[in-house]
Design a protein around this motif. Structure first.
Motif, PDB file in Angstrom:
ATOM      1  N   VAL A 181       0.825  -1.214   0.000  1.00 34.02           N
ATOM      2  CA  VAL A 181       0.000   0.000   0.000  1.00 34.02           C
ATOM      3  C   VAL A 181       0.860   1.265   0.000  1.00 34.02           C
ATOM      4  O   VAL A 181       0.600   2.186  -0.784  1.00 34.02           O
ATOM      5  CB  VAL A 181      -0.978  -0.020   1.194  1.00 34.02           C
ATOM      6  CG1 VAL A 181      -1.695   1.323   1.328  1.00 34.02           C
ATOM      7  CG2 VAL A 181      -2.002  -1.143   1.012  1.00 34.02           C
ATOM      8  N   PRO A 182       1.915   1.377   0.842  1.00 33.98           N
ATOM      9  CA  PRO A 182       2.775   2.568   0.740  1.00 33.98           C
ATOM     10  C   PRO A 182       3.433   2.719  -0.636  1.00 33.98           C
ATOM     11  O   PRO A 182       3.550   3.843  -1.148  1.00 33.98           O
ATOM     12  CB  PRO A 182       3.831   2.338   1.831  1.00 33.98           C
ATOM     13  CG  PRO A 182       3.165   1.450   2.819  1.00 33.98           C
ATOM     14  CD  PRO A 182       2.304   0.540   1.995  1.00 33.98           C
ATOM     15  N   SER A 183       3.851   1.601  -1.241  1.00 36.50           N
ATOM     16  CA  SER A 183       4.433   1.681  -2.582  1.00 36.50           C
ATOM     17  C   SER A 183       3.398   2.166  -3.590  1.00 36.50           C
ATOM     18  O   SER A 183       3.710   2.939  -4.501  1.00 36.50           O
ATOM     19  CB  SER A 183       4.967   0.310  -3.007  1.00 36.50           C
ATOM     20  OG  SER A 183       6.036  -0.104  -2.181  1.00 36.50           O
ATOM     21  N   TYR A 184       2.156   1.717  -3.407  1.00 35.63           N
ATOM     22  CA  TYR A 184       1.076   2.156  -4.296  1.00 35.63           C
ATOM     23  C   TYR A 184       0.886   3.666  -4.197  1.00 35.63           C
ATOM     24  O   TYR A 184       0.813   4.369  -5.218  1.00 35.63           O
ATOM     25  CB  TYR A 184      -0.219   1.437  -3.926  1.00 35.63           C
ATOM     26  CG  TYR A 184      -1.428   1.918  -4.695  1.00 35.63           C
ATOM     27  CD1 TYR A 184      -1.647   1.497  -6.009  1.00 35.63           C
ATOM     28  CD2 TYR A 184      -2.351   2.789  -4.123  1.00 35.63           C
ATOM     29  CE1 TYR A 184      -2.757   1.936  -6.717  1.00 35.63           C
ATOM     30  CE2 TYR A 184      -3.455   3.227  -4.818  1.00 35.63           C
ATOM     31  CZ  TYR A 184      -3.656   2.797  -6.122  1.00 35.63           C
ATOM     32  OH  TYR A 184      -4.746   3.241  -6.827  1.00 35.63           O
ATOM     33  N   PHE A 185       0.806   4.188  -2.982  1.00 29.91           N
ATOM     34  CA  PHE A 185       0.618   5.624  -2.810  1.00 29.91           C
ATOM     35  C   PHE A 185       1.782   6.413  -3.409  1.00 29.91           C
ATOM     36  O   PHE A 185       1.581   7.477  -4.008  1.00 29.91           O
ATOM     37  CB  PHE A 185       0.468   5.962  -1.324  1.00 29.91           C
ATOM     38  CG  PHE A 185      -0.903   5.713  -0.780  1.00 29.91           C
ATOM     39  CD1 PHE A 185      -2.000   6.380  -1.285  1.00 29.91           C
ATOM     40  CD2 PHE A 185      -1.103   4.788   0.233  1.00 29.91           C
ATOM     41  CE1 PHE A 185      -3.278   6.156  -0.789  1.00 29.91           C
ATOM     42  CE2 PHE A 185      -2.375   4.544   0.733  1.00 29.91           C
ATOM     43  CZ  PHE A 185      -3.465   5.233   0.220  1.00 29.91           C
ATOM     44  N   ALA A 186       2.999   5.904  -3.263  1.00 26.46           N
ATOM     45  CA  ALA A 186       4.174   6.615  -3.764  1.00 26.46           C
ATOM     46  C   ALA A 186       4.201   6.645  -5.283  1.00 26.46           C
ATOM     47  O   ALA A 186       4.376   7.708  -5.898  1.00 26.46           O
ATOM     48  CB  ALA A 186       5.447   5.960  -3.226  1.00 26.46           C
TER      49      ALA A 186
ATOM     50  N   TRP B  32       0.005  10.503 -11.003  1.00 31.48           N
ATOM     51  CA  TRP B  32      -1.036  11.533 -10.921  1.00 31.48           C
ATOM     52  C   TRP B  32      -0.451  12.935 -11.038  1.00 31.48           C
ATOM     53  O   TRP B  32      -0.975  13.768 -11.787  1.00 31.48           O
ATOM     54  CB  TRP B  32      -1.770  11.386  -9.587  1.00 31.48           C
ATOM     55  CG  TRP B  32      -2.554  12.600  -9.172  1.00 31.48           C
ATOM     56  CD1 TRP B  32      -3.748  13.020  -9.678  1.00 31.48           C
ATOM     57  CD2 TRP B  32      -2.193  13.549  -8.158  1.00 31.48           C
ATOM     58  NE1 TRP B  32      -4.155  14.174  -9.035  1.00 31.48           N
ATOM     59  CE2 TRP B  32      -3.222  14.511  -8.097  1.00 31.48           C
ATOM     60  CE3 TRP B  32      -1.113  13.669  -7.286  1.00 31.48           C
ATOM     61  CZ2 TRP B  32      -3.192  15.584  -7.209  1.00 31.48           C
ATOM     62  CZ3 TRP B  32      -1.087  14.729  -6.406  1.00 31.48           C
ATOM     63  CH2 TRP B  32      -2.112  15.676  -6.371  1.00 31.48           C
ATOM     64  N   TRP B  33       0.641  13.213 -10.346  1.00 31.44           N
ATOM     65  CA  TRP B  33       1.161  14.573 -10.324  1.00 31.44           C
ATOM     66  C   TRP B  33       1.778  14.964 -11.671  1.00 31.44           C
ATOM     67  O   TRP B  33       1.662  16.119 -12.095  1.00 31.44           O
ATOM     68  CB  TRP B  33       2.175  14.727  -9.197  1.00 31.44           C
ATOM     69  CG  TRP B  33       2.545  16.154  -8.931  1.00 31.44           C
ATOM     70  CD1 TRP B  33       3.797  16.681  -8.946  1.00 31.44           C
ATOM     71  CD2 TRP B  33       1.666  17.234  -8.599  1.00 31.44           C
ATOM     72  NE1 TRP B  33       3.766  18.025  -8.655  1.00 31.44           N
ATOM     73  CE2 TRP B  33       2.450  18.394  -8.441  1.00 31.44           C
ATOM     74  CE3 TRP B  33       0.287  17.337  -8.445  1.00 31.44           C
ATOM     75  CZ2 TRP B  33       1.906  19.635  -8.125  1.00 31.44           C
ATOM     76  CZ3 TRP B  33      -0.264  18.582  -8.124  1.00 31.44           C
ATOM     77  CH2 TRP B  33       0.543  19.710  -7.966  1.00 31.44           C
TER      78      TRP B  33
ATOM     79  N   VAL C  67      -9.363  10.693  -5.379  1.00 31.55           N
ATOM     80  CA  VAL C  67     -10.413  10.203  -6.276  1.00 31.55           C
ATOM     81  C   VAL C  67      -9.831   9.183  -7.245  1.00 31.55           C
ATOM     82  O   VAL C  67     -10.333   8.053  -7.377  1.00 31.55           O
ATOM     83  CB  VAL C  67     -11.062  11.366  -7.053  1.00 31.55           C
ATOM     84  CG1 VAL C  67     -12.020  10.832  -8.122  1.00 31.55           C
ATOM     85  CG2 VAL C  67     -11.821  12.284  -6.105  1.00 31.55           C
ATOM     86  N   PHE C  68      -8.766   9.569  -7.943  1.00 31.16           N
ATOM     87  CA  PHE C  68      -8.147   8.664  -8.915  1.00 31.16           C
ATOM     88  C   PHE C  68      -7.547   7.437  -8.224  1.00 31.16           C
ATOM     89  O   PHE C  68      -7.714   6.308  -8.686  1.00 31.16           O
ATOM     90  CB  PHE C  68      -7.040   9.394  -9.680  1.00 31.16           C
ATOM     91  CG  PHE C  68      -7.537  10.542 -10.532  1.00 31.16           C
ATOM     92  CD1 PHE C  68      -8.827  10.578 -11.011  1.00 31.16           C
ATOM     93  CD2 PHE C  68      -6.687  11.595 -10.862  1.00 31.16           C
ATOM     94  CE1 PHE C  68      -9.281  11.632 -11.797  1.00 31.16           C
ATOM     95  CE2 PHE C  68      -7.118  12.646 -11.646  1.00 31.16           C
ATOM     96  CZ  PHE C  68      -8.417  12.671 -12.103  1.00 31.16           C
ATOM     97  N   GLY C  69      -6.835   7.682  -7.125  1.00 32.11           N
ATOM     98  CA  GLY C  69      -6.171   6.571  -6.434  1.00 32.11           C
ATOM     99  C   GLY C  69      -7.147   5.562  -5.879  1.00 32.11           C
ATOM    100  O   GLY C  69      -6.923   4.347  -5.982  1.00 32.11           O
TER     101      GLY C  69
END
Length: 386
Positions: A48-53, A59-60, A273-275
């Motif tokens: 999950v942390p790797s996904y957010f990173a 996204w950015w 939203v996207f994540g």
């Protein structure tokens, strides 16, 4: 590079922007697939942390180009070449996603991210040269991107145990660049164009959810492992995705994107939203693994893989899309209340089908409430909605 008119009529996404989004599909698909495998194999604490990173980088980078294009898209040869550089960068980033999840090696994603930023910096420098009225803003964008990107490169050389805590700090610096730059003068972005572009990317991440679930069901059917629970997951997943689409596009966002003060929270909030929408697809695939006995997690963990991102999607959608329209008090109860119900469904025997029914019911009630209200709105308001 002349600035676009922010009041231009019939402003729509260009074929180049659609190609840009199509290439980002590859990166979204990779990160969703890796999240699926990490959760299904009981590695959520690292996955999950790797996904957010990694999703932040995707996204950015998409955000940076989208807002620039809304203000300065002239679609000439140098512009197209700079966009192609950014497309190449996202494909490099996508190729490094498996290694980022498996080995926590973010070298390739950072290289791809750097390539994308170089293409965007070139565009901002060109805008600074050709558009004197917004030169200070454009120079701030270019300088901020270069400084922060150098920090990201330096981040690669830090010890592994200190990377994730510092990731949040560098992400905040990245997010601060547009705020600092726009303080020197607002760029001429187009509200309706921005709303359309975000809507198109929402379709992409929802499409990835459908693809992830469909692929998982296909694999189970090909292996002749199709318990009744599999069809329940498929039906519930379809209800969830269709209802998420319905709720997102229920209100036109362009009506309240009238200033940077309104646009910044709205745009930044779309990270969640996207994540969350992409994570729903991964969660549906996890539940297919679970009902076909190919996962190593508990029933509650499998349910949470869907219910948590759905609840996040509902809450953020209410704050970004529904509340700014001066929604009725009933919406403040319905949508957050449904999010709480969805979280509670994690601990039922059929979390995915039950979540699908709950979200579909929310969409139906929300539409009914909105239609009852519209006849009492002023004619000008109804025309704006149409």
């Amino acid at each position: 590079m002349r600035a676009r008119d922010p009041a231009e009529s019939h402003r729509a996404a260009t074929p180049l922007e659609l190609l840009f989004d199509l290439c980002f599909v590859v990166a979204v698909a990779q990160v969703a697939a890796q999240l699926h495998h990490a959760v299904s194999e009981d590695h959520a604490s690292t996955g999950v942390p790797s996904y957010f990173a990694v999703f932040f980088a995707i996204w950015w980078a998409w955000m940076g180009f989208t807002w620039f294009a809304s203000a300065y898209d002239i679609d000439d040869v140098p512009y197209r070449l700079a966009v192609f550089v950014q497309i190449a960068g996202v494909l490099v980033l996508a190729s490094g996603v498996p290694r980022a999840f498996a080995d926590h090696d973010f070298t390739i994603p950072v290289v791809g991210y750097t390539v994308m930023r170089l293409g965007l910096v070139a565009l901002w420098l060109r805008a600074a040269r050709a558009h004197p009225e917004a030169r200070a803003t454009a120079v701030r964008y270019a300088a901020g991107l270069v400084v922060v990107q150098c920090a990201w490169i330096g981040w690669l050389f830090l010890p592994d145990d200190s990377r994730m805590p510092l990731f949040a700090v560098l992400a905040l610096f990245d997010l601060a660049v547009p705020v600092w730059a726009e303080a020197a003068g607002r760029t001429p972005w187009h509200p309706h164009h921005i709303a359309e572009r975000f809507g198109l990317f929402t379709l992409i991440v929802l499409g990835e959810s459908v693809l992830a679930a469909t692929t998982a069901v296909q694999q189970a059917l090909d292996a002749r492992e199709a318990p009744a629970g599999l069809y329940a997951v498929a039906a519930g997943g379809l209800l969830i995705v269709l209802s998420m689409w319905w709720l997102y596009f229920a209100k036109p966002a362009a009506l309240f994107l009238t200033s940077d003060r309104a646009a910044f929270p709205w745009g930044y909030g779309h990270y969640l939203v996207f994540g969350s929408a992409a994570a729903v697809g991964a969660g549906l695939a996890v539940n297919v693994d679970h009902v076909t006995h190919h996962s190593e997690i508990s029933d509650a963990a499998a349910g949470a893989a869907v219910t948590v991102p759905v609840a996040v999607f509902l809450l953020v959608l209410y704050l970004l899309h529904i509340r700014p329209h001066h929604a009725l008090a009933v919406h403040a109860l319905l949508i957050p209340g449904t999010a709480v119900v969805v979280l509670a469904l994690t601990f039922t025997d059929v979390p995915v089908p039950a979540t699908g029914v709950a979200v579909a019911a929310l969409a139906a009630v929300s539409v009914t409430v909105s239609q009852r209200r519209e006849p009492h709105e002023p004619p000008s308001s109804r025309a704006a909605h149409n």
